[in-house]
Design an enzyme around this catalytic site. Structure first.
Site, PDB file in Angstrom:
ATOM      1  N   ARG A 101       5.304  11.087   2.304  1.00  0.00           N
ATOM      2  CA  ARG A 101       4.660   9.964   1.615  1.00  0.00           C
ATOM      3  C   ARG A 101       5.011  10.129   0.145  1.00  0.00           C
ATOM      4  NH1 ARG A 101       0.297   6.251   2.346  1.00  0.00           N
ATOM      5  NH2 ARG A 101      -0.837   5.842   0.398  1.00  0.00           N
ATOM      6  N   HIS A 128       6.606   0.665   4.447  1.00  0.00           N
ATOM      7  CA  HIS A 128       5.467   1.405   5.008  1.00  0.00           C
ATOM      8  C   HIS A 128       5.414   1.162   6.524  1.00  0.00           C
ATOM      9  CE1 HIS A 128       1.876   3.578   5.293  1.00  0.00           C
ATOM     10  NE2 HIS A 128       1.044   2.845   4.574  1.00  0.00           N
ATOM     11  N   GLN A 131       2.150   1.837   8.811  1.00  0.00           N
ATOM     12  CA  GLN A 131       1.074   0.862   8.710  1.00  0.00           C
ATOM     13  C   GLN A 131       1.356  -0.349   9.598  1.00  0.00           C
ATOM     14  OE1 GLN A 131      -1.972   1.098   6.811  1.00  0.00           O
ATOM     15  NE2 GLN A 131      -2.401  -0.575   8.248  1.00  0.00           N
ATOM     16  N   ASP A 216      -2.759  -7.355   0.220  1.00  0.00           N
ATOM     17  CA  ASP A 216      -2.799  -5.973  -0.257  1.00  0.00           C
ATOM     18  C   ASP A 216      -3.255  -6.013  -1.710  1.00  0.00           C
ATOM     19  OD1 ASP A 216      -2.516  -3.239  -0.395  1.00  0.00           O
ATOM     20  OD2 ASP A 216      -0.333  -3.211  -0.222  1.00  0.00           O
ATOM     21  N   CYS A 256      -4.370  -3.338   4.486  1.00  0.00           N
ATOM     22  CA  CYS A 256      -4.069  -1.944   4.810  1.00  0.00           C
ATOM     23  C   CYS A 256      -5.029  -0.954   4.153  1.00  0.00           C
ATOM     24  CB  CYS A 256      -2.623  -1.617   4.454  1.00  0.00           C
ATOM     25  SG  CYS A 256      -2.239  -1.751   2.690  1.00  0.00           S
ATOM     26  N   ARG A 284      -4.239   3.455  12.814  1.00  0.00           N
ATOM     27  CA  ARG A 284      -3.243   4.351  12.226  1.00  0.00           C
ATOM     28  C   ARG A 284      -3.154   5.625  13.062  1.00  0.00           C
ATOM     29  NH1 ARG A 284      -1.646   4.169   6.898  1.00  0.00           N
ATOM     30  NH2 ARG A 284      -0.283   5.880   7.545  1.00  0.00           N
TER      31      ARG A 284
END
Length: 298
Positions: A101, A128, A131, A216, A256, A284
């Site tokens: 990450r 990502h 996600q 987001d 998310c 997740r």
């Protein structure tokens, strides 16, 4: 033989994407002990902090009978300037899989190139994919296959938005993106998606009659210095009840997380009956278990 990686969703075929979604749903429902990764070790390299990414990968490995190692920049030579190639060569001789990450997408690409074991993109500045596995699992659970449906992305053309572009290609849905001028996703990604993706500026046009609305934060981690400028640019891009009313009556809302109530989404929508963000967050764990099994259990 080179290992399989998940650097972007394009590392999967459409069939594999759907298989992972179906498997994640199966694993979520499973109650008995299942340890396909017993004695396997996941190395987790974090240059950017996280709640959901860290907890879901650690818990997933534990539930599968394996273990994980958390590595921050303070814990590795990566934080002191060791070449990415060298870190990849060393780590991949000691662990069975590496999740990164990080900030630069190029870091994950280089790491995957020099790794002996599967590499998973846990988030970069461009994509990502983990996600999106969870988002699509959530949609399939609530509404069935997303093929032929319409999704509205509202806000920044960021890493999440760009991964939705890949998902639209792989799962065959229409994606309408509404963002302020100067905050669009990368042009080549949009062009590669063809007619499945439209980019505009008008939120109401993008949301009209859609099956899923996604947003987001206006300023992601590392963009704190741009907060004031972005807040001004995105003022008309909040998803509130009046915007959700333009979508289909059974449309879902996703985010998310973490969410900033009163900025990109109203509290009424985030906590409302169309919101599935808490399922999305939980998924997740299950989506990443399906991914770990796919990459490591063969």
């Amino acid at each position: 033989m080179k290992p399989r990686h998940l650097v972007t969703l394009r590392d999967l075929s459409s069939a594999e994407f759907r298989e992972l979604i179906a498997r994640a749903i199966e694993l979520k429902a499973r109650k008995e002990t299942y340890e396909p990764l017993k004695n396997k070790v996941l190395g987790m390299v974090f240059e950017k902090s996280s709640t959901r990414t860290r907890v879901s990968f650690e818990v997933g490995m534990a539930q599968f009978g394996g273990s994980s190692i958390f590595l921050s920049p303070r814990d590795t030579q990566l934080g002191r300037g060791e070449p990415i190639e060298d870190s990849a060569r060393v780590l991949s001789r000691m662990v069975d899989c590496v999740m990164l990450r990080t900030h630069s997408h190029r870091t994950v690409e280089i790491f995957a190139e020099y790794s002996r074991v599967p590499v998973i993109n846990g988030l970069t500045d461009r994509f990502h994919p983990c996600q999106l596995l969870a988002d699509m699992q959530t949609y399939f659970e609530h509404r069935g296959d997303i093929a032929g449906k319409t999704v509205a992305w509202i806000g920044d053309g960021n890493n999440m938005c760009q991964t939705y572009v890949h998902a639209a290609e792989l799962l065959d849905f229409e994606l309408r993106i509404a963002c302020p001028p100067g905050y669009e996703p990368e042009t080549d990604l949009v062009e590669a998606a063809g007619k499945r993706v439209e980019v505009g500026q008008d939120v109401r046009t993008a949301v009209a009659g859609v099956d899923l609305v996604v947003t987001d934060v206006w300023a992601s981690m590392g963009q704190e210095s741009e907060q004031a400028e972005r807040t001004g640019a995105f003022q008309s891009y909040q998803v509130d009840s009046s915007i959700m009313a333009l979508a289909r009556p059974d449309a879902l809302f996703m985010h998310c997380l973490p969410a900033h109530r009163g900025e990109e989404v109203s509290a009424e929508v985030l906590e409302g009956p169309q919101s599935v963000v808490w399922d999305e967050a939980e998924n997740r764990l299950h989506a990443q278990k399906a991914l770990l099994e796919f990459l490591l259990a063969a």
